[in-house]
Motif scaffolding. Structure first.
Motif, PDB file in Angstrom:
ATOM      1  N   GLN A   1       2.502  11.255  -9.465  1.00 23.04           N
ATOM      2  CA  GLN A   1       3.408  11.237  -8.314  1.00 23.04           C
ATOM      3  C   GLN A   1       3.708  12.668  -7.854  1.00 23.04           C
ATOM      4  O   GLN A   1       3.739  13.592  -8.677  1.00 23.04           O
ATOM      5  CB  GLN A   1       4.714  10.521  -8.692  1.00 23.04           C
ATOM      6  CG  GLN A   1       4.566   9.039  -8.931  1.00 23.04           C
ATOM      7  CD  GLN A   1       4.394   8.257  -7.636  1.00 23.04           C
ATOM      8  OE1 GLN A   1       4.189   8.828  -6.566  1.00 23.04           O
ATOM      9  NE2 GLN A   1       4.444   6.935  -7.742  1.00 23.04           N
TER      10      GLN A   1
ATOM     11  N   GLN B   1       2.995   1.360  -3.589  1.00 25.65           N
ATOM     12  CA  GLN B   1       2.368   1.810  -4.824  1.00 25.65           C
ATOM     13  C   GLN B   1       2.419   3.332  -4.946  1.00 25.65           C
ATOM     14  O   GLN B   1       2.598   3.880  -6.029  1.00 25.65           O
ATOM     15  CB  GLN B   1       0.921   1.318  -4.909  1.00 25.65           C
ATOM     16  CG  GLN B   1       0.203   1.810  -6.172  1.00 25.65           C
ATOM     17  CD  GLN B   1      -0.964   0.926  -6.554  1.00 25.65           C
ATOM     18  OE1 GLN B   1      -0.858  -0.294  -6.590  1.00 25.65           O
ATOM     19  NE2 GLN B   1      -2.091   1.545  -6.845  1.00 25.65           N
ATOM     20  N   LEU B   2       2.280   4.021  -3.807  1.00 23.22           N
ATOM     21  CA  LEU B   2       2.352   5.478  -3.861  1.00 23.22           C
ATOM     22  C   LEU B   2       3.749   5.950  -4.252  1.00 23.22           C
ATOM     23  O   LEU B   2       3.923   7.052  -4.778  1.00 23.22           O
ATOM     24  CB  LEU B   2       1.958   6.062  -2.504  1.00 23.22           C
ATOM     25  CG  LEU B   2       0.508   5.799  -2.069  1.00 23.22           C
ATOM     26  CD1 LEU B   2       0.274   6.384  -0.685  1.00 23.22           C
ATOM     27  CD2 LEU B   2      -0.479   6.379  -3.067  1.00 23.22           C
TER      28      LEU B   2
ATOM     29  N   LEU C   1      -9.777   6.748  -4.650  1.00 20.44           N
ATOM     30  CA  LEU C   1      -8.449   6.384  -5.145  1.00 20.44           C
ATOM     31  C   LEU C   1      -7.629   5.787  -4.007  1.00 20.44           C
ATOM     32  O   LEU C   1      -7.868   6.065  -2.831  1.00 20.44           O
ATOM     33  CB  LEU C   1      -7.741   7.607  -5.719  1.00 20.44           C
ATOM     34  CG  LEU C   1      -8.472   8.351  -6.852  1.00 20.44           C
ATOM     35  CD1 LEU C   1      -7.653   9.546  -7.316  1.00 20.44           C
ATOM     36  CD2 LEU C   1      -8.779   7.422  -8.010  1.00 20.44           C
ATOM     37  N   ASP C   2      -6.667   4.957  -4.362  1.00 12.88           N
ATOM     38  CA  ASP C   2      -5.731   4.370  -3.391  1.00 12.88           C
ATOM     39  C   ASP C   2      -6.456   3.550  -2.320  1.00 12.88           C
ATOM     40  O   ASP C   2      -5.993   3.447  -1.181  1.00 12.88           O
ATOM     41  CB  ASP C   2      -4.879   5.459  -2.726  1.00 12.88           C
ATOM     42  CG  ASP C   2      -4.108   6.287  -3.744  1.00 12.88           C
ATOM     43  OD1 ASP C   2      -3.664   5.702  -4.752  1.00 12.88           O
ATOM     44  OD2 ASP C   2      -3.980   7.503  -3.539  1.00 12.88           O
ATOM     45  N   ASN C   3      -7.640   2.974  -2.694  1.00  9.81           N
ATOM     46  CA  ASN C   3      -8.364   2.057  -1.805  1.00  9.81           C
ATOM     47  C   ASN C   3      -8.710   2.677  -0.456  1.00  9.81           C
ATOM     48  O   ASN C   3      -8.630   2.026   0.576  1.00  9.81           O
ATOM     49  CB  ASN C   3      -7.556   0.775  -1.604  1.00  9.81           C
ATOM     50  CG  ASN C   3      -7.271   0.070  -2.907  1.00  9.81           C
ATOM     51  OD1 ASN C   3      -8.195  -0.272  -3.641  1.00  9.81           O
ATOM     52  ND2 ASN C   3      -5.995  -0.115  -3.215  1.00  9.81           N
TER      53      ASN C   3
ATOM     54  N   TRP D   1      -4.068  11.133 -11.939  1.00 11.86           N
ATOM     55  CA  TRP D   1      -3.255  10.829 -10.758  1.00 11.86           C
ATOM     56  C   TRP D   1      -1.788  10.897 -11.174  1.00 11.86           C
ATOM     57  O   TRP D   1      -1.417  10.444 -12.274  1.00 11.86           O
ATOM     58  CB  TRP D   1      -3.589   9.429 -10.248  1.00 11.86           C
ATOM     59  CG  TRP D   1      -2.859   9.015  -8.998  1.00 11.86           C
ATOM     60  CD1 TRP D   1      -3.295   9.109  -7.723  1.00 11.86           C
ATOM     61  CD2 TRP D   1      -1.545   8.422  -8.920  1.00 11.86           C
ATOM     62  NE1 TRP D   1      -2.360   8.637  -6.839  1.00 11.86           N
ATOM     63  CE2 TRP D   1      -1.263   8.201  -7.558  1.00 11.86           C
ATOM     64  CE3 TRP D   1      -0.582   8.072  -9.868  1.00 11.86           C
ATOM     65  CZ2 TRP D   1      -0.069   7.643  -7.121  1.00 11.86           C
ATOM     66  CZ3 TRP D   1       0.616   7.514  -9.442  1.00 11.86           C
ATOM     67  CH2 TRP D   1       0.862   7.303  -8.077  1.00 11.86           C
TER      68      TRP D   1
ATOM     69  N   SER E   1      -3.704  13.977  -7.071  1.00 13.43           N
ATOM     70  CA  SER E   1      -4.804  13.590  -7.955  1.00 13.43           C
ATOM     71  C   SER E   1      -5.725  14.772  -8.182  1.00 13.43           C
ATOM     72  O   SER E   1      -5.748  15.738  -7.400  1.00 13.43           O
ATOM     73  CB  SER E   1      -5.599  12.423  -7.373  1.00 13.43           C
ATOM     74  OG  SER E   1      -6.233  12.797  -6.169  1.00 13.43           O
TER      75      SER E   1
ATOM     76  N   ASN F   1     -10.657  -3.408  -8.103  1.00 15.23           N
ATOM     77  CA  ASN F   1      -9.579  -2.928  -8.951  1.00 15.23           C
ATOM     78  C   ASN F   1      -9.378  -3.870 -10.134  1.00 15.23           C
ATOM     79  O   ASN F   1      -9.684  -5.068 -10.055  1.00 15.23           O
ATOM     80  CB  ASN F   1      -8.275  -2.826  -8.155  1.00 15.23           C
ATOM     81  CG  ASN F   1      -8.361  -1.790  -7.050  1.00 15.23           C
ATOM     82  OD1 ASN F   1      -9.054  -0.786  -7.190  1.00 15.23           O
ATOM     83  ND2 ASN F   1      -7.683  -2.039  -5.938  1.00 15.23           N
TER      84      ASN F   1
ATOM     85  N   GLY G   1       1.609  10.944  -5.273  1.00 16.26           N
ATOM     86  CA  GLY G   1       0.304  10.737  -4.664  1.00 16.26           C
ATOM     87  C   GLY G   1      -0.664  11.881  -4.828  1.00 16.26           C
ATOM     88  O   GLY G   1      -1.542  12.076  -3.987  1.00 16.26           O
TER      89      GLY G   1
ATOM     90  N   ARG H   1       0.835  -1.200   0.000  1.00 26.39           N
ATOM     91  CA  ARG H   1       0.000   0.000   0.000  1.00 26.39           C
ATOM     92  C   ARG H   1       0.870   1.250   0.000  1.00 26.39           C
ATOM     93  O   ARG H   1       0.591   2.206  -0.721  1.00 26.39           O
ATOM     94  CB  ARG H   1      -0.912  -0.024   1.222  1.00 26.39           C
ATOM     95  CG  ARG H   1      -1.860   1.146   1.357  1.00 26.39           C
ATOM     96  CD  ARG H   1      -2.777   0.898   2.541  1.00 26.39           C
ATOM     97  NE  ARG H   1      -3.493   2.097   2.927  1.00 26.39           N
ATOM     98  CZ  ARG H   1      -4.609   2.528   2.370  1.00 26.39           C
ATOM     99  NH1 ARG H   1      -5.134   1.848   1.376  1.00 26.39           N
ATOM    100  NH2 ARG H   1      -5.204   3.626   2.790  1.00 26.39           N
TER     101      ARG H   1
END
Length: 710
Positions: A98, A51-52, A130-132, A96, A102, A233, A100, A48
């Motif tokens: 980097q 991924q960011l 986003l990002d669960n 989105w 958006s 996803n 993180g 988690r």
């Protein structure tokens, strides 16, 4: 009092058995101390954060297409599809990048209102997760839940415990992906927390699917009965698990007046058209996390068709499988009381007619109901009604365990006295009270029933309720006086007592697209074994002299069924079909166990209860065609649609021979008529003619889908 004490003791015993059969309480069960689950969660937590910061995922853009709908669930059941009150279709652009960052921009929006309502939604319903979800979960702009720890946040293992579920295999071209299910629950279910399951890519630990509900301590809005979030996803470029489908389902009731009516908000997003690692325009990077195009631009977005036609069927159904599964799984993980609304006492009723009604057998009757749910999840409900003209109390008391989903316990013990209706309803309760009081037109056919027994449903969403009771039945008399005209006599029922087993069912469905049919159905079936005094001879016996006053010992099987189907024909036109059938048979069949027909729905153009027979079948064919009509201004609710719906119909009823007091001949009784639906199709007026010893008859009533609360 002794009876009530015995019922309480029996339910407590049932409840103790149920609790013992569930998974152990948090922290005590070996299934929730799984090293395999803990290992997968540790990888998922690490993933988690990874991924960011994944250096290979620099950015992505996507389009999202979604719907928001407000629905009204009316009646006791959770099976019959709710009424769509208002719906919106949405288009969203997503970016989105980097580190993180958006930006989501609403680029299309249109809505339609199908019933008078002033509906608004929280702002976060118009965006994609986003990002669960973040480490501290907020939903409904923080008004539904706020700052709930994420089950995959850093430090979550100190707050949650995990168990392995069932693995899945997903096949994509050239590759098979193993996905592990991990269930999660709070270590302390009295704290604000999530309960649910997460599916993780076995190889990478990435989140594939996340479904959760929340403990009662986490839910801020105390009107909320259920709150379920589902995030799915999809694999993009065979590497990145990015949002593909998202759903939220929020059902609200009343906190103090508990009637069978719920407001449901449903949101659904589909995300597609991904572009990965392409340059994000500088203008997009300057946008806030969520923004909207101007209103004129939103309206100009090129949506296809009409909102009401493209609304997905899963939004229109009574309750999606995802929602029910999440609630049931959560109840297995923690005690149901930790999910249910707080222990409280509330005023209850099955509908408006439980509070006030007027009939020939009671006159004006006033009633009230109440319910209490304790911290162990045991629910006690009761209602009482007093008739002014008959000077009699009627009531019902029941006790059972609160269900994970819905209002009614799956198992409950009950005792009651009620004036029980013997036929399918021909008009709404409030309409019947008005017609009975003003014009002596009472469409109820009742016996005085006293019973004690058990009700059972297999699951909270089961369409069928099974009932076993020891009952006594007594005939009723006309005791009230209307303002005009006179009441028809009541049924000459037999005085009986004995056992009755019964099954009642109701349900419905919606089609897969705008041209598919939708429908609702009802079923009632029963087996009775009784004894008593016959006031009229049974069918097949010519006279009371031949019957010779013997004690009746009925053994009777009775069933009746109703189906209504609506098939769109295009251009807002529709074909409406109604089928009704029933049969009864056995030994010494009493009058109250016959099948009854007559009235605007079972046999239009014939008086109420003209027909009472061992068997009957009725079929209606109706075409509904909208035509221009007046529009009614409704202030802040807008205006009603400038149309009415014409509904010409033909109908035929086939019956066997009738009772001695209703000596109708066996055969077919046809009729035809015209209906007019107006004011959002909520009101309906009918005029009909029966062609075989029938008459012209006029009726006006409220839309049948509202009868459950009227």
């Amino acid at each position: 009092m002794a009876l009530l004490q015995g019922m309480v003791a029996a339910v407590v015993a049932l409840g103790s058995t149920t609790i013992a059969a569930q998974p152990p309480a948090a922290g005590n069960g070996s299934s929730w101390r799984s090293p395999a689950a803990d290992s997968l969660v540790a990888r998922a937590i690490a993933r988690r954060g990874l991924q960011l910061a994944d250096s290979t995922l620099l950015s992505y853009q996507a389009d999202a297409h979604g719907f928001l709908a407000f629905l009204a669930q009316l009646g006791e059941g959770v099976i019959i599809p709710p009424k769509v009150v208002q719906s919106e279709e949405l288009a969203l652009s997503i970016a989105w990048w980097q580190p993180g960052r958006s930006a989501q921009r609403l680029v299309g929006r249109r809505d339609t209102t199908l019933l008078p309502a002033d509906v608004s939604y929280y702002r976060d319903r118009y965006g994609v997760v986003l990002d669960n979800l973040p480490d501290r979960i907020r939903l409904g702009d923080g008004q539904d839940v706020r700052d709930v720890p994420h089950p995959l946040a850093a430090g979550a293992p100190g707050l949650y415990e995990y168990a392995m579920g069932r693995p899945l295999r997903i096949r994509i071209p050239g590759r098979e992906i193993l996905v592990d299910e991990v269930k999660f629950r709070p270590r302390d279910a009295t704290t604000p927390a999530a309960v649910g399951s997460v599916y993780l890519d076995h190889e990478t630990g990435a989140v594939v699917r996340l479904s959760m509900t929340f403990t009662r301590a986490a839910i801020i809005d105390k009107r909320i009965e259920t709150l379920v979030v589902t995030l799915e996803n999809g694999l993009v470029r065979e590497r990145y698990w990015l949002p593909r489908r998202q759903e939220v389902d929020v059902a609200r009731g009343s906190t103090w007046f508990d009637i069978p009516a719920r407001g449901i908000v449903r949101g659904r997003w589909e995300i597609a058209n991904y572009t990965v690692n392409e340059r994000i325009p500088p203008a997009t990077q300057l946008l806030p996390r969520w923004s909207s195009m101007p209103r004129d631009s939103l309206r100009a977005h090129p949506f296809e068709g009409r909102v009401v036609d493209v609304l997905p069927p899963e939004i229109q159904i009574a309750s999606s499988e995802d929602v029910v599964q999440a609630r049931v799984q959560a109840e297995h993980a923690v005690r149901a009381a930790m999910l249910a609304r707080p222990a409280t006492a509330s005023v209850t009723g099955r509908g408006i007619s439980d509070l006030a009604r007027f009939s020939r057998t009671e006159g004006l009757a006033l009633g009230i109901g109440g319910a209490h749910r304790n911290t162990l999840g045991v629910m006690v409900t009761g209602r009482v009604r007093y008739g002014v003209a008959d000077e009699q109390f009627k009531g019902h008391v029941a006790i059972g365990r609160s269900p994970a989903f819905g209002r009614t316990p799956t198992v409950q013990l009950f005792a009651e006295r009620d004036y029980r209706d013997l036929a399918f309803a021909e008009r709404a309760g409030v309409t019947n009270s008005a017609a009975a009081g003003l014009f002596g037109s009472d469409f109820t056919n009742q016996v005085d029933t006293r019973a004690v027994g058990l009700e059972w449903r297999r699951t909270p969403r089961s369409a069928y309720t099974w009932r076993l009771a020891y009952e006594s039945e007594r005939p009723l008399a006309v005791v009230a006086t209307p303002l005009s005209r006179r009441f028809a006599p009541t049924l000459g029922a037999w005085a009986l007592q004995g056992w009755r087993a019964e099954v009642r069912g109701s349900g419905g469905w919606v089609g897969a697209d705008a041209n598919a049919s939708r429908g609702v159905w009802q079923l009632q079936g029963g087996l009775g074994l009784a004894r008593g005094d016959a006031s009229t001879p049974p069918i097949g016996t010519e006279s009371m002299d031949e019957w010779n006053g013997r004690t009746a010992r009925p053994v009777v099987l009775r069933a009746q069924w109703l189906l209504q189907v609506t098939k769109p024909l295009g251009g807002d036109r529709a074909l409406f079909l109604q089928s009704m059938a029933g049969a009864s048979g056995g030994r010494d069949v009493p009058p109250q166990w016959r099948l009854f027909a007559g009235g605007p729905w079972s046999a239009p153009g014939y008086d109420y209860l003209t027909f009472a027979a061992r068997g009957l079948a009725s079929q209606r064919v109706e075409v509904r065609v909208p035509v221009p009509g007046p529009s009614i201004p409704l202030g802040r609710f807008g205006t009603s649609p400038p149309r009415v719906t014409l509904a010409p119909f033909v109908q035929a009823l086939a019956v066997t021979s009738g009772l001695p007091r209703r000596p109708t001949a066996a055969g077919v009784y046809p009729s035809a008529g015209m209906g007019v639906l107006f004011f959002y199709d909520l009101l309906r007026a009918d005029v009909a003619r029966g062609f075989r010893d029938g008459q012209w008859r006029f009726s006006i009533d409220i839309d049948r889908s509202f009868w459950g609360m009227l």
